[in-house]
Design a protein around this motif. Structure first.
Motif, PDB file in Angstrom:
ATOM      1  N   GLN A  32       0.749  -1.180   0.207  1.00 41.65           N
ATOM      2  CA  GLN A  32      -0.014  -0.124   0.098  1.00 41.65           C
ATOM      3  C   GLN A  32       0.752   1.173   0.088  1.00 41.65           C
ATOM      4  OE1 GLN A  32      -3.344  -1.042  -1.081  1.00 41.65           O
ATOM      5  NE2 GLN A  32      -3.595   0.634  -0.059  1.00 41.65           N
ATOM      6  N   ALA A  63      -2.902  -9.634  -2.183  1.00 43.48           N
ATOM      7  CA  ALA A  63      -4.159  -9.151  -1.668  1.00 43.48           C
ATOM      8  C   ALA A  63      -4.148  -7.457  -2.055  1.00 43.48           C
ATOM      9  CB  ALA A  63      -4.480  -9.417  -0.236  1.00 43.48           C
ATOM     10  N   ALA A  64      -2.889  -6.957  -1.631  1.00 43.03           N
ATOM     11  CA  ALA A  64      -2.800  -5.831  -1.897  1.00 43.03           C
ATOM     12  C   ALA A  64      -2.704  -5.266  -3.393  1.00 43.03           C
ATOM     13  CB  ALA A  64      -1.531  -5.165  -1.173  1.00 43.03           C
ATOM     14  N   GLN A  67      -6.104  -5.497  -4.787  1.00 40.07           N
ATOM     15  CA  GLN A  67      -7.208  -4.462  -4.068  1.00 40.07           C
ATOM     16  C   GLN A  67      -6.538  -3.252  -5.024  1.00 40.07           C
ATOM     17  OE1 GLN A  67      -7.737  -3.890   0.128  1.00 40.07           O
ATOM     18  NE2 GLN A  67      -7.454  -1.752  -0.133  1.00 40.07           N
ATOM     19  N   ASN A  68      -5.451  -2.986  -5.401  1.00 40.28           N
ATOM     20  CA  ASN A  68      -5.188  -1.759  -6.296  1.00 40.28           C
ATOM     21  C   ASN A  68      -5.289  -1.905  -7.779  1.00 40.28           C
ATOM     22  OD1 ASN A  68      -4.119   0.158  -4.082  1.00 40.28           O
ATOM     23  ND2 ASN A  68      -3.267  -1.521  -3.152  1.00 40.28           N
ATOM     24  N   ASN A  69      -5.846  -2.907  -8.137  1.00 39.90           N
ATOM     25  CA  ASN A  69      -6.163  -3.239  -9.358  1.00 39.90           C
ATOM     26  C   ASN A  69      -4.566  -3.361 -10.203  1.00 39.90           C
ATOM     27  OD1 ASN A  69      -8.862  -3.432  -9.487  1.00 39.90           O
ATOM     28  ND2 ASN A  69      -8.785  -1.339  -9.503  1.00 39.90           N
TER      29      ASN A  69
END
Length: 96
Positions: A32, A63-64, A67-69
């Motif tokens: 992130q 997962a990160a 989530q951030n495409n």
């Protein structure tokens, strides 16, 4: 018996106290931070596949990225094995 505390490793065979980090959450937060700084092609450095720490770090990384495409890189970079001195997977050709 002798008191035993496991640090950053777990086993189901021993009933012992343990101190472990949340490797998945830490990896997620690092990705992130890099994304917020503008990075898009993020590689992950991890340890051997058989250790829970490496598995959990990859879990948080993926997962990160999702989530951030961003597409997770399919080739986590493995470190040099301490005992054999052999190198793990080949490094990516580019890291942003």
């Amino acid at each position: 018996g002798i008191p035993l505390v496991l640090f950053d490793r777990t086993t189901k065979e021993l009933k012992a106290s343990r101190v472990v980090a949340d490797d998945a959450d830490a990896s997620f937060r690092i990705v992130q931070h890099l994304v917020e700084g503008g990075a898009q092609k993020i590689a992950i450095l991890t340890g051997p596949d058989h250790l829970s720490t490496g598995k959990n770090r990859i879990k948080g990384y993926k997962a990160a990225m999702v989530q951030n495409n961003l597409p997770p890189l399919d080739y986590p970079v493995r470190g040099i094995h301490r005992k054999s001195g052999k190198r793990g997977s080949a490094p990516p050709t580019g890291i942003e």
